[in-house]
Design a protein around this motif. Structure first.
Motif, PDB file in Angstrom:
ATOM      1  N   ARG A  79      37.454  49.771   6.118  1.00  0.00           N
ATOM      2  CA  ARG A  79      38.617  50.323   6.817  1.00  0.00           C
ATOM      3  C   ARG A  79      38.319  51.651   7.507  1.00  0.00           C
ATOM      4  O   ARG A  79      39.083  52.079   8.373  1.00  0.00           O
ATOM      5  CB  ARG A  79      39.761  50.535   5.825  1.00  0.00           C
ATOM      6  N   THR A 113      38.501  43.430   6.244  1.00  0.00           N
ATOM      7  CA  THR A 113      38.741  44.457   7.250  1.00  0.00           C
ATOM      8  C   THR A 113      39.783  44.048   8.267  1.00  0.00           C
ATOM      9  O   THR A 113      39.989  42.854   8.531  1.00  0.00           O
ATOM     10  CB  THR A 113      37.435  44.807   7.983  1.00  0.00           C
ATOM     11  N   ASP A 114      40.433  45.052   8.836  1.00  0.00           N
ATOM     12  CA  ASP A 114      41.250  44.845  10.030  1.00  0.00           C
ATOM     13  C   ASP A 114      40.662  45.628  11.200  1.00  0.00           C
ATOM     14  O   ASP A 114      41.299  45.810  12.238  1.00  0.00           O
ATOM     15  CB  ASP A 114      42.701  45.260   9.790  1.00  0.00           C
ATOM     16  N   THR A 115      39.417  46.071  11.027  1.00  0.00           N
ATOM     17  CA  THR A 115      38.688  46.797  12.064  1.00  0.00           C
ATOM     18  C   THR A 115      38.056  45.791  13.038  1.00  0.00           C
ATOM     19  O   THR A 115      37.630  44.713  12.626  1.00  0.00           O
ATOM     20  CB  THR A 115      37.575  47.649  11.412  1.00  0.00           C
ATOM     21  N   ASP A 143      39.058  34.231  16.273  1.00  0.00           N
ATOM     22  CA  ASP A 143      39.564  35.261  15.358  1.00  0.00           C
ATOM     23  C   ASP A 143      39.459  36.663  15.956  1.00  0.00           C
ATOM     24  O   ASP A 143      39.834  37.643  15.299  1.00  0.00           O
ATOM     25  CB  ASP A 143      38.782  35.224  14.040  1.00  0.00           C
TER      26      ASP A 143
END
Length: 397
Positions: A79, A113-115, A143
């Motif tokens: 993150r 992760t959302d990175t 994605d």
């Protein structure tokens, strides 16, 4: 461009991992902080010590590290970065990403992760072409994963084809493009590449030794800077780049028509090695040996595409760049060519056989402008492309 950006760099187990060392250096030169993660397989190719020394940061290797995991380190790592970069990305890690597996630190980071994530694939050509790999790539692209490369080239296994990891500067350009703004956004650039094939009969033709590698690398570098590229290519040895409008041609006349149709443009870069001559009347049947002697071939001059665009009275691109492949008196011949054609720049190189440049992986160019000649050191064609693309971006302003 990358000042104060944090890059989480995951190196996986392929021979291309050695390029990761140079990639770290290039990213740090541009102000980025690099946090490295090594898979167990990557440690077979590069050492944690060398990676840590170049990154100036601790190398992360284990999912179940008592010190790191006391604070859920894999979550924090995933993150805290501005971008997660996987280079090289093997077929194995791509498969794990597509399937959502998390059985080691690298795959767990990618799942947790959302990175934004970017990968630079590297693998054997058969593995790259396999339907399973292509399905996995389609899945992760859906994605939102960005993909850089791969390039065509010689591989450690002795085969040739797509699967060679992009060069470090190509990857850096893609990373810089991710963070933007990209200086060529909104600009239309025409790039010609490869040889032309001028038919003698249905099975024979006149051509040269151009592989198309330099034009392809240049198109990739321009796209990384945000350009909208129309890529007019003859029958090249290397695969065309992604994210461009591809116009495939065979002959010089077809290339001229394709360039004319692609106008207007902000810049036109003529990297193709166009045949100067064609057979005036190509046979529609295969020419046969005859007791009457050798066939007589009458030649005609092909259209001069570079001069035609350079000398347009209206609709001329703001920047026109030609290439000059010479075998002697390189600067003198290239300077004269620039004046004769009317283009803004000429990228000249020595392609005499002993240089190994024609069809090889490297280039040594001299940029000829109205300011004179600027010799560049010998470097990979990808590095030449990155440097030239930045000069083009500066010129278009």
């Amino acid at each position: 461009m990358l000042q104060d950006k944090r890059i989480l760099l995951i190196l996986t187990g392929g021979i291309a991992a050695y390029k990761g060392l140079d990639l770290i250096r290039r990213l740090r030169e541009r102000g980025a902080a690099v946090t490295p993660v090594l898979t167990r397989a990557a440690e077979q190719f590069v050492t944690p010590l060398s990676v840590a020394a170049l990154a100036g940061e601790k190398v992360y290797r284990d999912l179940f590290d008592l010190t790191d995991e006391a604070e859920m380190g894999h979550i924090q790592l995933s993150r805290s970065a501005d971008l997660i970069l996987v280079a090289p990305a093997t077929a194995d890690i791509i498969a794990k990403m597509a399937q959502g597996r998390a059985d080691d630190l690298a795959s767990t980071l990618l799942l947790a992760t959302d990175t934004p994530v970017m990968i630079a694939p590297a693998m054997n050509v058969r593995m790259w072409d396999h339907p399973a790999t292509q399905r996995n790539l389609t899945r992760i692209a859906g994605d939102g994963v960005a993909v850089v490369g791969p390039n065509d080239g010689d591989m450690a296994c002795g085969e040739f084809g797509p699967g060679r990891m992009s060069e470090p500067l190509e990857i850096v350009a893609a990373v810089e493009g991710h963070f933007g703004p990209r200086p060529l956004t909104g600009k239309h650039v025409i790039v010609t590449s490869g040889p032309t094939h001028e038919p003698i009969d249905p099975v024979r033709y006149i051509a040269n030794r151009s592989s198309g590698a330099q034009g392809t690398a240049l198109a990739r570098a321009l796209v990384a800077l945000g350009a909208d590229v129309t890529f007019v290519t003859g029958p090249a040895d290397v695969a065309p780049p992604a994210d461009v409008k591809i116009v495939a041609v065979e002959t010089a006349h077809e290339m001229k028509d394709a360039v004319d149709a692609a106008l207007p443009a902000d810049a036109a870069i003529f990297a193709a090695a166009v045949a100067d001559w064609r057979v005036a009347s190509a046979s529609d049947q295969k020419l046969k040996k005859s007791k009457d002697g050798l066939p007589v071939l009458t030649f005609a001059e092909n259209p001069d595409i570079l001069a035609g665009v350079s000398q347009l009275a209206t609709g001329r691109p703001g920047l026109v760049v030609g290439f000059a492949a010479e075998t002697h008196d390189v600067v003198a011949h290239a300077t004269a060519k620039r004046a004769r054609k009317g283009c803004d720049w000429i990228v000249a190189n020595d392609v005499s056989p002993e240089t190994g440049i024609m069809g090889g992986p490297e280039n040594a160019v001299i940029l000829i402008t109205d300011q004179g000649s600027d010799p560049w050191p010998r470097m990979s064609k990808a590095d030449v492309a990155t440097r030239l693309a930045q000069r083009i971006a500066n010129a278009l302003g």
